[in-house]
Design an enzyme around this catalytic site. Structure first.
Site, PDB file in Angstrom:
ATOM      1  N   LYS A 155      63.978  43.553  53.886  1.00  0.00           N
ATOM      2  CA  LYS A 155      62.514  43.506  54.000  1.00  0.00           C
ATOM      3  C   LYS A 155      61.950  42.245  53.331  1.00  0.00           C
ATOM      4  O   LYS A 155      61.115  41.564  53.905  1.00  0.00           O
ATOM      5  CB  LYS A 155      61.872  44.754  53.372  1.00  0.00           C
ATOM      6  CG  LYS A 155      62.261  46.063  54.044  1.00  0.00           C
ATOM      7  CD  LYS A 155      61.422  47.247  53.560  1.00  0.00           C
ATOM      8  CE  LYS A 155      61.633  47.601  52.096  1.00  0.00           C
ATOM      9  NZ  LYS A 155      62.984  48.102  51.764  1.00  0.00           N
ATOM     10  N   ARG A 181      55.497  54.579  50.858  1.00  0.00           N
ATOM     11  CA  ARG A 181      56.855  55.074  50.640  1.00  0.00           C
ATOM     12  C   ARG A 181      56.922  56.593  50.695  1.00  0.00           C
ATOM     13  O   ARG A 181      58.011  57.157  50.565  1.00  0.00           O
ATOM     14  CB  ARG A 181      57.321  54.616  49.271  1.00  0.00           C
ATOM     15  CG  ARG A 181      58.443  53.554  49.332  1.00  0.00           C
ATOM     16  CD  ARG A 181      58.805  53.284  47.931  1.00  0.00           C
ATOM     17  NE  ARG A 181      59.976  52.588  47.609  1.00  0.00           N
ATOM     18  CZ  ARG A 181      60.060  51.272  47.419  1.00  0.00           C
ATOM     19  NH1 ARG A 181      59.063  50.494  47.701  1.00  0.00           N
ATOM     20  NH2 ARG A 181      61.172  50.751  46.965  1.00  0.00           N
ATOM     21  N   ARG A 201      74.049  40.435  46.631  1.00  0.00           N
ATOM     22  CA  ARG A 201      72.747  39.993  46.100  1.00  0.00           C
ATOM     23  C   ARG A 201      72.842  39.804  44.575  1.00  0.00           C
ATOM     24  O   ARG A 201      72.346  38.817  44.035  1.00  0.00           O
ATOM     25  CB  ARG A 201      71.680  41.040  46.442  1.00  0.00           C
ATOM     26  CG  ARG A 201      70.293  40.708  45.925  1.00  0.00           C
ATOM     27  CD  ARG A 201      69.216  41.464  46.693  1.00  0.00           C
ATOM     28  NE  ARG A 201      68.724  42.632  45.993  1.00  0.00           N
ATOM     29  CZ  ARG A 201      67.863  43.508  46.508  1.00  0.00           C
ATOM     30  NH1 ARG A 201      67.410  43.357  47.720  1.00  0.00           N
ATOM     31  NH2 ARG A 201      67.461  44.542  45.811  1.00  0.00           N
ATOM     32  N   ARG A 256      68.082  55.183  44.677  1.00  0.00           N
ATOM     33  CA  ARG A 256      66.989  54.637  45.499  1.00  0.00           C
ATOM     34  C   ARG A 256      67.216  54.936  46.986  1.00  0.00           C
ATOM     35  O   ARG A 256      66.266  55.215  47.715  1.00  0.00           O
ATOM     36  CB  ARG A 256      66.847  53.126  45.260  1.00  0.00           C
ATOM     37  CG  ARG A 256      66.216  52.810  43.895  1.00  0.00           C
ATOM     38  CD  ARG A 256      66.511  51.395  43.421  1.00  0.00           C
ATOM     39  NE  ARG A 256      65.945  50.387  44.287  1.00  0.00           N
ATOM     40  CZ  ARG A 256      66.428  49.144  44.393  1.00  0.00           C
ATOM     41  NH1 ARG A 256      67.479  48.772  43.687  1.00  0.00           N
ATOM     42  NH2 ARG A 256      65.847  48.286  45.167  1.00  0.00           N
TER      43      ARG A 256
HETATM   44  P1  AMP Z   1      61.078  47.649  45.565  1.00  0.00           P
HETATM   45  O1  AMP Z   1      61.004  46.286  44.985  1.00  0.00           O
HETATM   46  O2  AMP Z   1      60.186  47.821  46.758  1.00  0.00           O
HETATM   47  O3  AMP Z   1      62.494  48.103  45.834  1.00  0.00           O
HETATM   48  O4  AMP Z   1      60.495  48.647  44.462  1.00  0.00           O
HETATM   49  C1  AMP Z   1      61.106  48.786  43.202  1.00  0.00           C
HETATM   50  C2  AMP Z   1      60.653  50.077  42.540  1.00  0.00           C
HETATM   51  O5  AMP Z   1      59.233  50.051  42.360  1.00  0.00           O
HETATM   52  C3  AMP Z   1      60.921  51.337  43.337  1.00  0.00           C
HETATM   53  O6  AMP Z   1      62.232  51.823  43.158  1.00  0.00           O
HETATM   54  C4  AMP Z   1      59.863  52.272  42.757  1.00  0.00           C
HETATM   55  O7  AMP Z   1      60.229  52.739  41.488  1.00  0.00           O
HETATM   56  C5  AMP Z   1      58.683  51.345  42.586  1.00  0.00           C
HETATM   57  N1  AMP Z   1      57.837  51.282  43.799  1.00  0.00           N
HETATM   58  C6  AMP Z   1      57.641  50.209  44.603  1.00  0.00           C
HETATM   59  N2  AMP Z   1      56.816  50.516  45.618  1.00  0.00           N
HETATM   60  C7  AMP Z   1      56.491  51.827  45.459  1.00  0.00           C
HETATM   61  C8  AMP Z   1      55.694  52.743  46.189  1.00  0.00           C
HETATM   62  N3  AMP Z   1      55.059  52.384  47.315  1.00  0.00           N
HETATM   63  N4  AMP Z   1      55.598  54.007  45.716  1.00  0.00           N
HETATM   64  C9  AMP Z   1      56.217  54.394  44.586  1.00  0.00           C
HETATM   65  N5  AMP Z   1      56.996  53.592  43.868  1.00  0.00           N
HETATM   66  C10 AMP Z   1      57.144  52.313  44.285  1.00  0.00           C
END
Ligand code: AMP
Length: 203
Positions: A13, A88, A127, A150
């Site tokens: 993404k 999410r 990565r 995750r």
């Molecule tokens: P990402 O960089 O998108 O993988 O997000 C890293 C972490 O941030 C996730 O594992 C969640 O803990 C938190 N996070 C990011 N976006 C959201 C969201 N839309 N809702 C809830 N938690 C989020």
């Protein structure tokens, strides 16, 4: 153009978001980046979110939706934006629809990056290796154990958004397993229909 990227962690993404930003001149709104910035700045939201993020769980819907709602008010979002990592959960998707409706706007398209889950751990490990080789700091939630968590959270809480947007007729799936350029080309082919005619012509 209001666009959403949907896909498990490691689906690409962020990489494809960079392409969208350059090609379509709309900002990338990554809730993960925004939350990491809040953690680094030790804001009240950051303090609350840190442990949850480190464990690979989701920050509360209300917190994340409030961050997004404030961000999309900014001038650079006037012509559109790309949401990366939000919504999410189904509750977040409903909150997004409601906040956009108030502004008489709506999501144009949801691009699902489809990937083979077994390849994702491989991608994660490379990565991490690349990040280390650059001398950058590895994200705290980028380790195999938290990554599995995750992935499970994605399956349980985020994957239901696929039928949610399918019902709205907005879901477009792209094979995310190909080379970066091939995935970008597949995304471009989908987005052509959301572009004004002149932009399409000038390609
Ligand atoms: P990402 O960089 O998108 O993988 O997000 C890293 C972490 O941030 C996730 O594992 C969640 O803990 C938190 N996070 C990011 N976006 C959201 C969201 N839309 N809702 C809830 N938690 C989020």
């Amino acid at each position: 153009m209001i666009l959403i990227f949907l896909g498990p962690p490691g689906a690409g993404k962020g990489t494809q978001a960079a392409h969208i930003v350059t090609r379509y001149q709309i900002p990338q709104l990554s809730t993960g980046d925004m939350l990491r910035a809040a953690v680094a700045a030790q804001t009240p939201v950051g303090k609350q979110a840190k442990a949850v993020m480190d464990a690979g769980n989701l920050v509360s819907d209300d917190i994340v939706a409030a961050i997004v709602e404030e961000r999309i008010e900014a001038d650079d979002c006037a012509t559109g934006f790309l949401l990366d990592g939000f919504p999410r959960t189904e509750a977040q998707a409903e909150m997004l629809d409601a906040m956009l409706e108030k502004k008489e706007r709506a999501v144009d398209a949801v691009i699902e990056l489809r990937v083979d889950e077994s390849a994702l751990t491989e991608r994660l490990l490379s990565r991490i290796a690349e990040t280390k080789a650059r001398g950058d700091e590895v994200r705290k939630d980028d380790n195999e154990e938290t990554f599995k968590k995750r992935l499970a959270v994605y399956r349980d809480q985020t994957a239901p958004l696929i039928p949610y947007y399918e019902k709205q007729g907005k879901l477009k799936a792209v094979d995310g397993m190909g080379a970066v350029e091939a995935v970008s080309a597949a995304i471009d082919a989908i987005l052509v229909e959301f572009m004004p005619f002149e932009e399409r012509e000038n390609g």
